[in-house]
Design a protein around this motif. Structure first.
Motif, mmCIF file in Angstrom:
data_model
loop_
_atom_site.group_PDB
_atom_site.id
_atom_site.type_symbol
_atom_site.label_atom_id
_atom_site.label_comp_id
_atom_site.label_asym_id
_atom_site.label_seq_id
_atom_site.Cartn_x
_atom_site.Cartn_y
_atom_site.Cartn_z
ATOM 1 N N GLU A 222 0.778 -7.323 0.200
ATOM 2 C CA GLU A 222 1.066 -6.205 -0.696
ATOM 3 C C GLU A 222 2.558 -6.123 -1.015
ATOM 4 O O GLU A 222 3.412 -6.505 -0.211
ATOM 5 C CB GLU A 222 0.605 -4.895 -0.061
ATOM 6 N N LEU A 223 2.849 -5.631 -2.216
ATOM 7 C CA LEU A 223 4.236 -5.413 -2.620
ATOM 8 C C LEU A 223 4.823 -4.286 -1.765
ATOM 9 O O LEU A 223 4.135 -3.310 -1.468
ATOM 10 C CB LEU A 223 4.288 -5.037 -4.099
ATOM 11 N N PRO A 224 6.059 -4.392 -1.326
ATOM 12 C CA PRO A 224 6.654 -3.335 -0.501
ATOM 13 C C PRO A 224 6.589 -1.968 -1.186
ATOM 14 O O PRO A 224 6.629 -1.861 -2.420
ATOM 15 C CB PRO A 224 8.100 -3.796 -0.312
ATOM 16 N N ALA A 225 6.484 -0.939 -0.378
ATOM 17 C CA ALA A 225 6.409 0.438 -0.909
ATOM 18 C C ALA A 225 7.674 0.779 -1.675
ATOM 19 O O ALA A 225 8.778 0.387 -1.312
ATOM 20 C CB ALA A 225 6.227 1.425 0.248
ATOM 21 N N GLY A 226 7.485 1.505 -2.789
ATOM 22 C CA GLY A 226 8.612 1.917 -3.617
ATOM 23 C C GLY A 226 8.958 0.921 -4.705
ATOM 24 O O GLY A 226 9.830 1.193 -5.538
ATOM 25 N N CYS A 227 8.296 -0.240 -4.733
ATOM 26 C CA CYS A 227 8.545 -1.257 -5.769
ATOM 27 C C CYS A 227 7.418 -1.203 -6.792
ATOM 28 O O CYS A 227 6.253 -0.988 -6.443
ATOM 29 C CB CYS A 227 8.641 -2.645 -5.145
ATOM 30 N N ALA A 228 7.759 -1.401 -8.059
ATOM 31 C CA ALA A 228 6.778 -1.294 -9.143
ATOM 32 C C ALA A 228 6.548 -2.649 -9.787
ATOM 33 O O ALA A 228 7.451 -3.497 -9.838
ATOM 34 C CB ALA A 228 7.265 -0.298 -10.192
ATOM 35 N N PHE A 229 5.322 -2.827 -10.277
ATOM 36 C CA PHE A 229 4.993 -4.046 -11.008
ATOM 37 C C PHE A 229 5.529 -3.946 -12.436
ATOM 38 O O PHE A 229 5.689 -2.848 -12.981
ATOM 39 C CB PHE A 229 3.481 -4.275 -11.029
ATOM 40 N N THR A 230 5.764 -5.092 -13.031
ATOM 41 C CA THR A 230 6.309 -5.129 -14.391
ATOM 42 C C THR A 230 5.225 -5.221 -15.455
ATOM 43 O O THR A 230 5.536 -5.421 -16.624
ATOM 44 C CB THR A 230 7.250 -6.335 -14.534
ATOM 45 N N TYR A 231 3.958 -5.058 -15.082
ATOM 46 C CA TYR A 231 2.857 -5.201 -16.033
ATOM 47 C C TYR A 231 1.771 -4.197 -15.676
ATOM 48 O O TYR A 231 1.728 -3.661 -14.561
ATOM 49 C CB TYR A 231 2.293 -6.631 -15.995
ATOM 50 N N ALA A 232 0.895 -3.935 -16.628
ATOM 51 C CA ALA A 232 -0.225 -3.025 -16.408
ATOM 52 C C ALA A 232 -1.398 -3.797 -15.818
ATOM 53 O O ALA A 232 -1.692 -4.928 -16.234
ATOM 54 C CB ALA A 232 -0.637 -2.371 -17.726
ATOM 55 N N PHE A 233 -2.065 -3.191 -14.852
ATOM 56 C CA PHE A 233 -3.187 -3.861 -14.197
ATOM 57 C C PHE A 233 -4.347 -4.054 -15.163
ATOM 58 O O PHE A 233 -4.595 -3.242 -16.058
ATOM 59 C CB PHE A 233 -3.675 -3.051 -12.995
ATOM 60 N N GLN A 234 -5.072 -5.118 -14.963
ATOM 61 C CA GLN A 234 -6.295 -5.400 -15.701
ATOM 62 C C GLN A 234 -7.480 -5.196 -14.780
ATOM 63 O O GLN A 234 -7.357 -5.268 -13.555
ATOM 64 C CB GLN A 234 -6.290 -6.839 -16.232
#
Length: 333
Positions: free
Chosen positions: A231-243
């Motif tokens: 999992e991505l560390p807490a507090g970090c955001a993805f640069t794209y919208a989930f599909q």
């Protein structure tokens, strides 16, 4: 009859040695050229990195590329200073597979080896000192705090897969676990290997919230294995919208070679060499040639004697012609 045929073959080898003495020289030159080409094709910076003086006449050359964090411990002498040459004798190498060792009375360890920002910890007489190692490629791009830990999976042969999650999505680095040569890389926008690749591996639902990695497991009860990405560390955001997740069809396993109709109908072809893959790239002969080319006990008809006699006659003629040619050459001198 088997003895006659073997005698024919042995005589052929002797004739080849007498009539073509230059063949060995040509082969040796070719082999040396191939070795030089391999050496020239090696990456020039494979053993370079950032030298860190750790005391006791040692330098740790630290690097962090596709193969993961490494620390090459080299002996440089007590007078070494930054800027001096460091490409001297290697005492040990630390990496993900072997993160702990000792040299010259120092205990050496790569701590946090699966993070984007590992450390080299040097302990002497119970006192530990940590030296920062280079960030991973993803850490240099996104910052170490927004890159997940690396999950390493063993695939077939010596191939390993390093799974990680970044703000740009899941990624897989395929690398040879022994030579540390990078093989290929999978990402959210390039989730599968090319069709026909010798390795079957892909990211399933790469744009979803919980993608997974699917890979072939030759020789296992289930031909495919599946693993979730860290999992991505807490507090970090993805640069794209989930599909949305979609069920994916199972990939085709690596096909097994089937014998041709001609090979299955010919008794001689049953002793022909086949190929079996060792690791990833090595191909070793198997079958009659690999086992020593024993002549079948069933070959008891007169054809074996006839072939052996014809072979001996041809070889004798060749030797006679060579002898006459040499004698004429000496006469002309």
């Amino acid at each position: 009859m088997r003895t006659a045929l073997r005698t024919c073959l042995a005589t052929a080898v002797l004739a080849g040695a007498l009539l073509a003495p230059a063949a060995g020289t040509a082969y040796a030159a070719t082999t040396a050229g191939q070795a030089a080409a391999v050496a020239q094709g090696s990456p020039a910076d494979r053993f370079s990195g950032t030298p860190v003086h750790i005391g006791e006449g040692l330098v740790a050359v630290v690097r962090h590329e596709a193969e993961g964090p490494e620390a090459w411990i080299r002996a440089v002498g007590p007078d070494w200073k930054p800027g001096d040459n460091y490409m001297y004798r290697v005492l040990t190498v630390l990496d993900r597979m072997n993160p702990v060792d000792s040299a010259n009375g120092l205990r050496l360890e790569i701590t946090r080896p699966n993070s984007a920002a590992p450390l080299l910890t040097v302990t002497k007489a119970g006192v530990a000192t940590s030296f920062p190692m280079p960030l991973s490629e993803a850490g240099r791009t996104h910052g170490a705090e927004c890159v997940s830990a690396t999950k390493r999976l063993a695939l077939h042969g010596t191939l390993v897969a390093d799974l990680a999650t970044t703000p740009d999505g899941p990624q897989v680095q395929l690398v040879d676990g022994v030579t540390k040569q990078p093989y290929n890389r999978l990402t959210r926008t390039g989730p599968a290997l090319a069709k026909g690749d010798r390795t079957v591996a892909r990211i399933v639902n790469p744009g979803a919230a919980r993608p997974s990695f699917e890979y072939e497991t030759p020789g296992q009860a289930d031909p495919f294995g599946t693993a979730l990405f860290p999992e991505l560390p807490a507090g970090c955001a993805f640069t794209y919208a989930f599909q949305g997740e979609a069920p994916a069809a199972k990939p085709e396993a690596t096909p097994t070679a089937k014998p041709s109709a001609t090979a299955s109908s010919s008794a001689a072809a049953a002793d022909a060499p086949t190929a079996r893959t060792v690791g990833q790239t090595s191909v070793v002969p198997a079958g009659g040639v690999g086992a020593g080319a024993e002549i079948a006990a069933e070959d008891t008809d007169d054809s074996t004697t006839a072939y052996a006699g014809a072979g001996l006659a041809a070889i004798g003629a060749g030797l006679g012609a060579a002898f006459v040619a040499r004698r004429r050459a000496r006469t002309r001198r």
